[in-house]
Design a protein around this motif. Structure first.
Motif, PDB file in Angstrom:
ATOM      1  N   LEU A   1       0.840  -1.195   0.000  1.00 45.33           N
ATOM      2  CA  LEU A   1       0.000   0.000   0.000  1.00 45.33           C
ATOM      3  C   LEU A   1       0.875   1.245   0.000  1.00 45.33           C
ATOM      4  CD1 LEU A   1      -2.740  -1.007   2.608  1.00 45.33           C
ATOM      5  CD2 LEU A   1      -2.998  -0.878   0.125  1.00 45.33           C
ATOM      6  N   THR A   2       0.400   2.275  -0.656  1.00 49.69           N
ATOM      7  CA  THR A   2       1.097   3.559  -0.634  1.00 49.69           C
ATOM      8  C   THR A   2       0.701   4.314   0.632  1.00 49.69           C
ATOM      9  OG1 THR A   2      -0.670   4.748  -1.784  1.00 49.69           O
ATOM     10  CG2 THR A   2       0.972   3.647  -3.153  1.00 49.69           C
ATOM     11  N   ARG A   3       1.371   5.417   0.871  1.00 47.56           N
ATOM     12  CA  ARG A   3       1.032   6.258   2.029  1.00 47.56           C
ATOM     13  C   ARG A   3       0.021   7.328   1.621  1.00 47.56           C
ATOM     14  NH1 ARG A   3       6.313   8.420   4.762  1.00 47.56           N
ATOM     15  NH2 ARG A   3       4.746   9.104   6.299  1.00 47.56           N
ATOM     16  N   VAL A   4      -0.967   6.905   0.862  1.00 54.03           N
ATOM     17  CA  VAL A   4      -2.018   7.809   0.384  1.00 54.03           C
ATOM     18  C   VAL A   4      -3.365   7.148   0.634  1.00 54.03           C
ATOM     19  CG1 VAL A   4      -2.968   9.029  -1.605  1.00 54.03           C
ATOM     20  CG2 VAL A   4      -0.497   8.746  -1.400  1.00 54.03           C
ATOM     21  N   ASP A   5      -4.250   7.842   1.316  1.00 56.52           N
ATOM     22  CA  ASP A   5      -5.589   7.316   1.587  1.00 56.52           C
ATOM     23  C   ASP A   5      -6.474   7.498   0.360  1.00 56.52           C
ATOM     24  OD1 ASP A   5      -4.897   6.707   4.197  1.00 56.52           O
ATOM     25  OD2 ASP A   5      -5.489   8.687   4.935  1.00 56.52           O
ATOM     26  N   TYR A   6      -7.208   6.433   0.010  1.00 56.49           N
ATOM     27  CA  TYR A   6      -8.071   6.492  -1.171  1.00 56.49           C
ATOM     28  C   TYR A   6      -9.326   5.665  -0.901  1.00 56.49           C
ATOM     29  CZ  TYR A   6      -9.321   6.774  -6.086  1.00 56.49           C
ATOM     30  OH  TYR A   6      -9.965   7.049  -7.258  1.00 56.49           O
TER      31      TYR A   6
END
Length: 350
Positions: A308-313
């Motif tokens: 997972l990236t460090r971006v909430d989606y």
């Protein structure tokens, strides 16, 4: 942040439709607004909320989300544009949100109808202090497309045993798109035709070829023509599939003209770095997988070995909003102007 208006509200790009016998004229004019996409971006009331960047720009972590996403884009760009770039920090990608509305009858004030929204890339070269024009088409989104896929297609197949496509599916959308990109309005502000970069389909199989482009990477071939391919072909677009260097899965590049000859390397890199970043955030099962696609590859959103990236989606919200945006298009565009749009579409010829 206020939008920058590209041209005035009555851009003199007009398309006429004529019916033999009685002449029926309707002015189709386009208006463009540009908004900078940076860490201070707030979605405007005109922005399609299903758009990837709008989804990132809400909530408590909105600024950090945007900052992380933009850092990912810049890091990926510099990794690909490595020539004479020893510290991998020479270039900065600047993003513009281009919002396109259309007028079909200024005299009767039938204008500012929402049409499409895209990201336009620009590249700042820190070494030369020059700005280099990138490519439009990134994160392509369309109200009419939402209507076609989320409303029309669903209603048409309700209670039917086998899935099928309505007659003339995508015709209106394709003609509206071609009308815009061939307009003087588009050509005034963009030097190159758009590239629309999408995820590969999870129900198709892709086979790697021996051809390798220095920027786009290895080319893949798709085993079957998809509904999206057919829909985009009505927009005058062809598709090729490439897996860029150090990517883990191929992407679909929809384009007109010659994908390999019509664009600069930096322009292509700007599209790759932008769209691969959003795909890593939105479809990490495919584009942030911990293993690289093989010679024969079938993507899967059920794949579990990914990071997972460090971006909430919020993918669930995005799916729900697509239906709501489709209903909006139906209520404010398709239904009230059905007769005018049908006549125009029947007589449109590029």
């Amino acid at each position: 942040m206020e939008a920058i208006l590209l041209g005035d509200s009555r851009i003199n790009e007009k398309k006429y439709m004529e019916n033999t016998g009685n002449t029926i004229k309707s002015d189709f004019a386009f208006k463009l607004e540009s908004t900078c996409l940076d860490e201070n971006y707030h979605p405007s009331s005109k922005t399609r909320l299903t758009t990837n960047f709008a989804n990132l720009a809400r909530g408590n972590n909105r600024q950090q989300n945007l900052r992380n996403a933009l850092n990912m884009i810049n890091n990926r760009f510099n990794a690909l544009a490595h020539s004479d770039n020893p510290k991998a920090d020479r270039y900065l990608v600047e993003l513009e949100i281009i919002t396109v509305t259309m007028s079909i009858d200024d005299k009767n004030r039938i204008n500012n109808l929402p049409l499409i929204e895209v990201l336009k890339t620009n590249i700042f070269d820190r070494k030369t202090n020059q700005r280099i024009e990138g490519i439009a088409g990134n994160n392509f989104s369309s109200y009419v497309r939402d209507y076609d896929f989320s409303i029309l297609l669903t209603e048409y197949n309700k209670n039917k045993p086998n899935f099928s496509i309505p007659e003339n599916f995508g015709d209106l959308h394709g003609k509206l798109y071609k009308c815009f990109v061939n307009s003087a309005t588009y050509k005034e502000y963009f030097k190159m035709s758009p590239i629309i970069c999408l995820s590969v389909s999870s129900n198709k199989t892709y086979t790697c070829t021996e051809y390798q482009h220095p920027v786009l990477g290895f080319e893949y071939l798709q085993d079957q023509y998809s509904l999206t391919d057919e829909y985009f072909s009505k927009m005058g677009l062809k598709v090729r599939f490439f897996m860029p260097p150090n990517s883990v899965a191929p992407m679909a590049f929809y384009h007109s003209g010659d994908l390999l000859a019509d664009y600069t390397d930096l322009g292509l890199i700007s599209s790759i770095s932008t769209m691969e970043t959003f795909q890593k955030i939105y479809r990490p099962e495919i584009y942030n997988a911990n293993s690289v696609a093989g010679k024969i590859y079938q993507p899967s959103l059920k794949h579990e070995d990914y990071s997972l990236t460090r971006v909430d989606y919020d993918r669930e919200e995005r799916s729900r909003m697509a239906i709501e945006q489709g209903k909006y298009a139906e209520e404010h565009f398709i239904t009230p102007y059905k007769s005018t749009l049908e006549q125009w579409s029947a007589n449109f010829d590029l």
